[in-house]
Each structure stands twice: as C-alpha cells, then as structure tokens.
Design a protein around this motif. Structure first.
Motif, PDB file in Angstrom:
ATOM      1  N   LYS A 105      -2.223  -5.142  -7.748  1.00 23.06           N
ATOM      2  CA  LYS A 105      -3.535  -4.614  -7.365  1.00 23.06           C
ATOM      3  C   LYS A 105      -4.572  -4.923  -8.455  1.00 23.06           C
ATOM      4  CE  LYS A 105      -1.689  -1.055  -4.350  1.00 23.06           C
ATOM      5  NZ  LYS A 105      -1.389   0.371  -4.144  1.00 23.06           N
ATOM      6  N   GLY A 108      -5.275  -8.680  -8.223  1.00 25.14           N
ATOM      7  CA  GLY A 108      -6.137  -8.978  -7.083  1.00 25.14           C
ATOM      8  C   GLY A 108      -7.573  -8.561  -7.336  1.00 25.14           C
ATOM      9  N   LYS A 109      -7.744  -7.373  -7.912  1.00 21.93           N
ATOM     10  CA  LYS A 109      -9.088  -6.876  -8.208  1.00 21.93           C
ATOM     11  C   LYS A 109      -9.806  -7.799  -9.184  1.00 21.93           C
ATOM     12  CE  LYS A 109     -11.502  -2.724  -9.804  1.00 21.93           C
ATOM     13  NZ  LYS A 109     -11.336  -1.326 -10.299  1.00 21.93           N
ATOM     14  N   GLN A 111      -9.077 -10.937  -9.549  1.00 21.19           N
ATOM     15  CA  GLN A 111      -8.969 -12.291  -8.999  1.00 21.19           C
ATOM     16  C   GLN A 111      -8.197 -13.232  -9.934  1.00 21.19           C
ATOM     17  OE1 GLN A 111     -12.803 -13.706  -7.615  1.00 21.19           O
ATOM     18  NE2 GLN A 111     -12.812 -12.222  -5.951  1.00 21.19           N
ATOM     19  N   GLU A 129      -3.804  -2.194   0.843  1.00 24.60           N
ATOM     20  CA  GLU A 129      -4.638  -2.683  -0.253  1.00 24.60           C
ATOM     21  C   GLU A 129      -4.151  -4.053  -0.732  1.00 24.60           C
ATOM     22  OE1 GLU A 129      -6.312  -1.357  -4.675  1.00 24.60           O
ATOM     23  OE2 GLU A 129      -4.927  -0.035  -3.584  1.00 24.60           O
ATOM     24  N   CYS A 132      -4.655  -6.859   1.885  1.00 22.84           N
ATOM     25  CA  CYS A 132      -6.020  -7.385   1.918  1.00 22.84           C
ATOM     26  C   CYS A 132      -6.309  -8.298   0.733  1.00 22.84           C
ATOM     27  CB  CYS A 132      -7.025  -6.238   2.003  1.00 22.84           C
ATOM     28  SG  CYS A 132      -7.142  -5.543   3.675  1.00 22.84           S
ATOM     29  N   TYR A 133      -5.729  -8.010  -0.431  1.00 23.87           N
ATOM     30  CA  TYR A 133      -5.875  -8.958  -1.541  1.00 23.87           C
ATOM     31  C   TYR A 133      -5.195 -10.288  -1.183  1.00 23.87           C
ATOM     32  CZ  TYR A 133      -7.847  -5.589  -4.842  1.00 23.87           C
ATOM     33  OH  TYR A 133      -8.667  -4.699  -5.479  1.00 23.87           O
ATOM     34  N   GLN A 136      -7.444 -12.044   1.168  1.00 21.06           N
ATOM     35  CA  GLN A 136      -8.560 -12.612   0.407  1.00 21.06           C
ATOM     36  C   GLN A 136      -8.163 -13.960  -0.202  1.00 21.06           C
ATOM     37  OE1 GLN A 136     -10.775 -10.392  -2.553  1.00 21.06           O
ATOM     38  NE2 GLN A 136     -10.291  -8.449  -1.560  1.00 21.06           N
ATOM     39  N   SER A 163     -10.454  -3.339  -0.807  1.00 18.31           N
ATOM     40  CA  SER A 163     -10.028  -4.742  -0.850  1.00 18.31           C
ATOM     41  C   SER A 163     -10.108  -5.399   0.525  1.00 18.31           C
ATOM     42  CB  SER A 163      -8.594  -4.850  -1.385  1.00 18.31           C
ATOM     43  OG  SER A 163      -7.691  -4.118  -0.571  1.00 18.31           O
TER      44      SER A 163
END
Length: 363
Positions: A105, A108-109, A111, A129, A132-133, A136, A163
């Motif tokens: 997480k 992903g946040k 990137q 969560e 969705c990453y 993305q 996310s």
C-alpha cells in the motif's frame, strides 16, 4: 520415592503459578511493545522504550510482531532490503502477509511500481485498496486486460478507498463507465442506505442531470413525510431515484405503508423503475413471510422492460415459491440466477428437488 511424589504433587500448583506469572509478564511486555510502537507514531521518545522491550522479548514466539511494530512507523522510508529480509525470515506467517500488504500500500501510494510489481503476486489476500493500486499500475502501462475487473468494482455499493478514484476517473474519461453506469451505482448505494457513496458517485454526473442534494437529504431524514408531502410531478431521473430511495426506506420498516405510497406515485415512474421497486417489494415481503410476495415478484417480471433482479432478490423469490410449493417457479427462478449463484449447494439441491417433482430425473 514414597515421599517425593506427594511433595512433587504439592509443588505442581506452585510451579504452574510461576509459569503462568512468567507468561503473563511476557505477554505484558509484548503489549507494552505494541503500545510503544503506536506511540512512536506521535512521540519519538517512545523509540528507546520499544528497542528495550524488543531486546527483552528476543526468542519469544511472537518476537516477529515486535519487529513488525518497529518497522511499521517508518515503512515509507525503510530500506527495501530490510523489509525483504523480514518477509523472507517469516515467510508463510500471518505477520509476513500483513507486512507485505502494508508495504504494498505504501509502494502503491508512492508509485514505486518496480517494487510493487515484484511483491504484489506474492500477496495472498488482496483488499480493494491494493486491487485499485494494481489497476492503476496496469492502466498506466496501457494494459487493457484489467478493464472488465476494474469496471466491475465500480458497481460496489459500499465506500471504496482513495486508491480507486484515479482508476474510476480513467474509466469514466475513456467511456468505459457511462452515465447510466453512474446512475446504477447511485441506485445500488441508495438501496443499501449509503447516501455518502451515492453523493460521491453523483459528482461524476453532468451538473444538469445530477441528483438534487437537498431533496435527497430531505428523503433521508424523513422518507414517509417526504412522500406524503410530495406535491410536484416526478419528471427527472433525479426525481425518480429519490422517490424510489424514500420508498425503500419506508419499506425497510414496514410493507404496507410503503405499498400505500407506491400506489400514489407508480404511474409517474418508468416501467423499468416499477419493475425494480416491485422486485424489492417482493423481496421484503418474502423476508416477512407475506403471502403477497410471489404476486409482486411476478408483476415485476412482467414489466417491459423489466429490471434485472439481483441474486439476493431471486433467492428470496425461490424461498417464497418453496413455501407455496410452486415448483415451476422454484426451477425457473433458480435458472435466472447468475452461473456462480446457481452452483451454490443450496440452489443445486432445490433445483434437483424441483426437477424430481416435475418428473425430470434425467436432467
């Protein structure tokens, strides 16, 4: 030996008490480590306390938890080698899975996709969560194979993590999620009384077509009064969705008051809207063992166009048909369920019973 055995037996309670005391003391230190880690987010002075407790708990069977708590506050800045060493050391354990999920997480946040790509396939349990990453990342690389999965997540009536917002924005801007899909999610959310989710989805609609927030709030506060004082024509999509929402809120508490209000407004709704509400009326009636349930289910199905019922609604139609010994309806309703729902043991059993009752044993 004659006197030693009784002495040993007398000593056993004392030994047990000592072991219990030692275990309790260790558990207290473990909890202290957890609390120190939590405080460390806010107070750096707790770091020394946490380090001291970690040394005291070396060799404890839950030592990995202390190590996890030590790493967690600085996860975003931690050396990837340190996290990977932790994951390797405790691979296959719950705490390794938890650490990998938390790290992913953070990756992903921020990137940090190279690290994300390496660790994501190793995670067993992926929540929304993280999904969705993952979407993305795939969409950023023009991987369109995830479009059906990402689009399906849109139709979740519950609130989704932040996310997911970039994913949905991409799908909406590319036309994968259309205006009608936005209205569908609004209806699903209102059906579950999730007005916040409906309001959030409403932001994606053109301003001239969006829900009237004031009317929605009035309907949410007092749905019965809202329907009783409705003195205007139901013209727009917003009008219809809010009226249906108010009807569902009344129906949640009692069938008859909702049905009375329904009779007043039904002629101003579309055939699809009428089919939708009649299905929900049958659903609530079936839950309450109301004998009118099957009639409402049938009326909903006879509308043109009719609103496709959910598996949950169909399940209650089957139960109502079973209570009335309507085997034809049991069979037809089960066959209208999604393929996955039909494979559930309960429906496979009742489908077999229905076929046997109809003499279709070869099926």
């Amino acid at each position: 030996m004659k006197f030693r055995l009784p002495v040993l037996l007398l000593a056993l309670p004392l030994l047990s008490a000592q072991f219990a005391f030692a275990a309790a003391a260790t558990d207290d230190r473990l909890l202290a480590a957890r609390d120190a880690a939590r405080m460390r987010w806010r107070l750096k002075a707790q770091e020394a306390s946490l380090e001291r407790i970690a040394l005291e708990l070396q060799g404890h069977e839950l030592e990995s938890y202390v190590e996890y708590w030590r790493l967690l506050p600085d996860l975003g800045m931690a050396d990837p080698a340190t996290i990977k060493a932790f994951l390797t050391r405790y691979e296959g354990s719950y705490i390794a899975e938890k650490m990998r999920g938390d790290w992913l997480k953070m990756l992903g946040k921020n990137q940090q996709w190279a690290l994300f790509d390496a660790e994501y396939p190793l995670l067993v349990n992926k929540d929304n969560e993280l999904l969705c990453y993952y979407y993305q990342r795939r969409l950023n690389t023009n991987d369109r194979t995830v479009l059906p999965e990402a689009r399906a997540l849109w139709f979740t009536p519950a609130s989704l993590p932040d996310s997911c917002t970039p994913v949905f924005q991409t799908l909406i801007s590319s036309g994968q999620i259309k205006v009608e899909d936005i209205w569908t999610r609004i209806r699903l959310a209102l059906e579950e009384n999730q007005t916040g989710v409906a309001t959030h989805a409403n932001r994606y609609l053109p301003s001239l077509e969006a829900l009237n927030s004031t009317e929605l709030n009035n309907a949410a506060k007092n749905p019965q009064r809202y329907l009783e004082t409705l003195n205007r024509k139901i013209k727009t999509r917003s009008d219809r969705e809010i009226v249906l929402f108010a009807l569902l809120r009344v129906l949640r508490n009692d069938t008859n008051p909702a049905y009375v209000q329904w009779l007043k407004v039904k002629d101003q709704l579309t055939a699809s809207d009428r089919s939708y509400f009649l299905g929900r009326l049958g659903y609530r009636a079936a839950m309450r063992h109301d004998s009118r349930a099957l009639d409402w289910f049938r009326e909903a199905q006879n509308m043109t166009p009719y609103y496709p019922p959910s598996d949950t609604v169909l399940a209650w139609q089957v139960r109502a048909a079973l209570r009335a010994a309507q085997w034809d309806e049991v069979l037809k309703t089960i066959e209208r369920m999604s393929p996955a729902e039909q494979q559930i043991d309960t429906w496979r059993y009742w489908k077999a019973r229905a076929l046997k009752t109809k003499g279709r044993t070869q099926d």
